[in-house]
Design an enzyme around this catalytic site. Structure first.
Site, PDB file in Angstrom:
ATOM      1  N   PRO A 136       0.718  -1.110  -0.194  1.00 46.94           N
ATOM      2  CA  PRO A 136      -0.060  -0.252  -0.017  1.00 46.94           C
ATOM      3  C   PRO A 136       1.408   1.026  -0.281  1.00 46.94           C
ATOM      4  CG  PRO A 136      -1.139  -1.390   2.086  1.00 46.94           C
ATOM      5  CD  PRO A 136       0.873  -2.041   1.563  1.00 46.94           C
ATOM      6  N   GLU A 139       3.908  -2.795 -13.337  1.00 44.37           N
ATOM      7  CA  GLU A 139       5.046  -3.281 -14.011  1.00 44.37           C
ATOM      8  C   GLU A 139       5.933  -2.174 -14.214  1.00 44.37           C
ATOM      9  OE1 GLU A 139       6.026  -6.451 -16.199  1.00 44.37           O
ATOM     10  OE2 GLU A 139       4.042  -7.159 -15.246  1.00 44.37           O
ATOM     11  N   SER A 162       5.265   2.846  -6.560  1.00 39.25           N
ATOM     12  CA  SER A 162       7.091   2.736  -7.431  1.00 39.25           C
ATOM     13  C   SER A 162       8.132   3.102  -6.967  1.00 39.25           C
ATOM     14  CB  SER A 162       6.709   4.273  -7.998  1.00 39.25           C
ATOM     15  OG  SER A 162       4.998   3.934  -8.747  1.00 39.25           O
TER      16      SER A 162
HETATM   17  C1  FAD Z   1      -3.724  -4.104 -12.898  1.00 40.39           C
HETATM   18  C2  FAD Z   1      -3.149  -3.624 -12.081  1.00 40.39           C
HETATM   19  C3  FAD Z   1      -2.460  -5.148 -11.361  1.00 40.39           C
HETATM   20  C4  FAD Z   1      -1.240  -5.021 -10.223  1.00 40.39           C
HETATM   21  N1  FAD Z   1      -0.445  -6.241 -10.325  1.00 40.39           N
HETATM   22  C5  FAD Z   1       0.417  -6.591  -9.598  1.00 40.39           C
HETATM   23  C6  FAD Z   1       1.351  -7.927  -9.146  1.00 40.39           C
HETATM   24  O1  FAD Z   1       0.773  -8.933  -9.403  1.00 40.39           O
HETATM   25  N2  FAD Z   1       2.079  -7.498  -8.778  1.00 40.39           N
HETATM   26  C7  FAD Z   1       2.362  -6.374  -7.823  1.00 40.39           C
HETATM   27  O2  FAD Z   1       3.578  -6.471  -6.776  1.00 40.39           O
HETATM   28  N3  FAD Z   1       2.310  -5.222  -8.766  1.00 40.39           N
HETATM   29  C8  FAD Z   1       0.850  -5.653  -9.050  1.00 40.39           C
HETATM   30  N4  FAD Z   1       0.447  -4.386  -9.662  1.00 40.39           N
HETATM   31  C9  FAD Z   1       0.770  -2.919  -8.701  1.00 40.39           C
HETATM   32  C10 FAD Z   1       1.441  -1.211 -10.036  1.00 40.39           C
HETATM   33  O3  FAD Z   1       2.913  -2.224  -9.900  1.00 40.39           O
HETATM   34  C11 FAD Z   1       1.932  -0.419  -9.519  1.00 40.39           C
HETATM   35  O4  FAD Z   1       0.171  -0.080  -8.600  1.00 40.39           O
HETATM   36  C12 FAD Z   1       2.288   0.386  -9.060  1.00 40.39           C
HETATM   37  O5  FAD Z   1       3.704   0.693  -9.502  1.00 40.39           O
HETATM   38  C13 FAD Z   1       1.736   1.831  -9.166  1.00 40.39           C
HETATM   39  O6  FAD Z   1       2.612   1.954  -7.470  1.00 40.39           O
HETATM   40  P1  FAD Z   1       1.472   2.366  -7.087  1.00 40.39           P
HETATM   41  O7  FAD Z   1      -0.350   1.893  -7.513  1.00 40.39           O
HETATM   42  O8  FAD Z   1       1.740   2.709  -5.339  1.00 40.39           O
HETATM   43  O9  FAD Z   1       1.311   3.940  -6.873  1.00 40.39           O
HETATM   44  P2  FAD Z   1       2.208   5.665  -6.681  1.00 40.39           P
HETATM   45  O10 FAD Z   1       3.956   4.641  -6.665  1.00 40.39           O
HETATM   46  O11 FAD Z   1       1.404   5.995  -6.280  1.00 40.39           O
HETATM   47  O12 FAD Z   1       2.172   5.744  -8.494  1.00 40.39           O
HETATM   48  C14 FAD Z   1       1.566   7.005  -8.584  1.00 40.39           C
HETATM   49  C15 FAD Z   1       1.878   7.347  -9.703  1.00 40.39           C
HETATM   50  O13 FAD Z   1       2.885   8.684  -9.413  1.00 40.39           O
HETATM   51  C16 FAD Z   1       3.527   8.819 -10.730  1.00 40.39           C
HETATM   52  N5  FAD Z   1       4.687   8.857 -10.319  1.00 40.39           N
HETATM   53  C17 FAD Z   1       5.504   7.865 -10.637  1.00 40.39           C
HETATM   54  N6  FAD Z   1       6.796   7.455  -9.670  1.00 40.39           N
HETATM   55  C18 FAD Z   1       7.251   8.737  -9.543  1.00 40.39           C
HETATM   56  C19 FAD Z   1       8.708   9.414 -10.577  1.00 40.39           C
HETATM   57  N7  FAD Z   1       9.039   9.692  -9.841  1.00 40.39           N
HETATM   58  N8  FAD Z   1       8.289  11.264 -10.689  1.00 40.39           N
HETATM   59  C20 FAD Z   1       7.376  11.869 -10.877  1.00 40.39           C
HETATM   60  N9  FAD Z   1       5.712  10.895 -11.042  1.00 40.39           N
HETATM   61  C21 FAD Z   1       6.288   9.616 -10.632  1.00 40.39           C
HETATM   62  C22 FAD Z   1       3.019   7.512 -11.949  1.00 40.39           C
HETATM   63  O14 FAD Z   1       2.490   8.650 -12.720  1.00 40.39           O
HETATM   64  C23 FAD Z   1       2.521   6.762 -11.210  1.00 40.39           C
HETATM   65  O15 FAD Z   1       1.180   6.474 -11.626  1.00 40.39           O
HETATM   66  C24 FAD Z   1      -1.056  -4.154 -10.235  1.00 40.39           C
HETATM   67  C25 FAD Z   1      -0.915  -2.828 -10.421  1.00 40.39           C
HETATM   68  C26 FAD Z   1      -2.611  -2.711 -11.690  1.00 40.39           C
HETATM   69  C27 FAD Z   1      -3.254  -1.779 -11.283  1.00 40.39           C
END
Ligand code: FAD
Length: 402
Positions: free
Chosen positions: A141, A374, A145
């Protein structure tokens, strides 16, 4: 699928990235999709997904995502071009079928790459034949990223590790037979203090805390670990090496996310051309207008540039090269590009484009998550930018020592 899509894929297969076996594979999976994916039931996503994994396994397609012939894999290393061709073709026909295949590879990738003989023997043959469902549990949670910020802990206790914490957004969560879980073991701060474990779904202390609904339904869950005891023998690789293993796994499968995006885009292109050629308006057809021709041309350009980036990265990896930059470029361009291609196809369909259940409406929902998981697009951009600066620093240091 329209003849147009077939022609495009056929001409791409003539590119020098491919070997004859890849052309045969592409023809085989296309025929299988046509015979098996016409009547998919999306009412019960879990059941459909389980069935797809079994059928893909029985047909032999899951072997390509598993490394090691002795463990049921197609080859001793994962053939990235084969995985990409499979995903491109499956995605063209069904997002859920693509998902089912992709997750078997991603969920077991760390075992193929870093497992012991015993671990590989126990899990990989069942992944390859579709009798066990795999999942990859990295995100938390508060660590998506910024995944190195993960807090799920694995505390050593006798001959076991005890896991406490949450993982979220876990694909196949709720239907998986095992999860490859990345946890903080604390050998060092940050990324160097993370280890990987294979955790069986029936491990006491592991529960599915929440099922998560998304716009293109597939099995997804938050997992909660409360004192889950995992034998030491379930650790993959050495303590503290889990993060590296996760990144090596993503290096293979990130390119295949781009390939799936390409498959969705090809489907949208076929739908868009068919609509442009048939929709009557203003005494002509939609395709007679130059604005429409420009739209179709842009879609075609985006698709071809994506395909070139996807198969460059896949081919390079199959030559044993490091493809961190190339895979990131492919994923970034192909997923963002597919979103634009699909959006253009929706526009060509007018009101029908947003009517629930039409092909372009479903594609519009399917593509969205691929720009996030990913590694979101912004993360791919950072990877490319940092890699360029690293290469520049290395070249400068080399020049200074000459
Ligand atoms: C349908 C689905 C399936 C998934 N399946 C898996 C799985 O099987 N296993 C697993 O481990 N995870 C899985 N995930 C998780 C996925 O890898 C994460 O949602 C993703 O890494 C983004 O993390 P977050 O949702 O916490 O978004 P956050 O980390 O909160 O990021 C939000 C947004 O911030 C922006 N951002 C991020 N970094 C930066 C930066 N450095 N500078 C500027 N902007 C930035 C991007 O636009 C990002 O979308 C899945 C997600 C989805 C939606």
């Amino acid at each position: 699928m329209s003849a147009n899509t077939e022609l495009d894929l056929h001409s791409a297969l003539a590119w020098p990235f491919f070997e004859p076996r890849h052309r045969e594979l592409a023809a085989g999976i296309e025929a299988w999709c046509r015979a098996n994916l016409a009547h998919e039931d999306h009412e019960d996503v879990d059941a459909t997904c389980r069935r797809l994994v079994r059928e893909l396994g029985a047909a032999g397609w899951l072997k390509y995502g598993v490394g090691g012939v002795a463990y049921g894999g197609h080859g001793d290393t994962i053939d990235t071009r084969a995985v990409c061709l499979l995903r491109e073709t499956l995605a063209k026909h069904s997002g859920l079928a693509d998902f089912a295949l992709a997750m078997q590879g991603l969920g077991s990738g760390a075992i193929s790459l870093g497992g012991t003989h015993e671990q590989k023997t126990r899990y990989l043959p069942r992944v390859a034949n579709g009798t066990a469902i795999a999942a990859f549990a990295l995100s938390e949670p508060e660590a998506g990223s910024d995944v190195a910020a993960m807090t799920l802990s694995a505390r050593e206790d006798g001959d076991a590790y005890v896991l406490d914490g949450d993982k979220t957004w876990i694909s196949n969560g709720g239907i998986a037979d095992f999860y490859v879980v990345f946890a903080r073991t604390g050998e060092a701060p940050g990324a160097r203090g993370i280890s990987a474990f294979v955790v069986d779904a029936d491990t006491p202390g592991l529960e599915i805390a929440e099922r998560i609904d998304v716009i293109a339904p597939h099995p997804l869950a938050r997992l909660h670990f409360a004192g889950a005891r995992v034998p030491r023998s379930q650790m993959l690789g050495a303590p503290g090496e889990g993060f590296k293993l996760a990144m090596r796994t993503l290096d293979i499968f990130r390119t295949s996310v781009a390939a799936a995006s390409l498959g969705f885009a090809r489907h949208a292109m076929a739908e868009g051309v068919a609509r442009a050629a048939s929709r009557k308006m203003f005494g002509q057809t939609l395709g007679d207008f130059q604005l429409t021709q420009a739209k179709l041309a842009q879609m075609a350009l985006t698709i071809d540039s994506s395909a070139l980036l996807v198969y460059r990265a896949a081919w390079l990896r199959d030559q044993g090269e490091n493809v961190t930059r190339e895979a990131a470029m492919a994923k970034w361009h192909a997923s963002e590009g597919a979103q634009q291609v699909i959006d253009a196809a929706v526009q060509l369909y007018g009101g029908m484009g947003v009517q629930s259940g039409t092909a372009v409406e479903m594609l519009y929902r399917e593509i969205r998550a691929l720009r996030i998981y990913e590694g979101a697009t912004e993360v791919q951009q950072l990877i490319v930018g940092r890699d360029l600066l690293k290469a520049h620093a290395a070249a400068t240091a080399g020049a200074n020592t000459r």
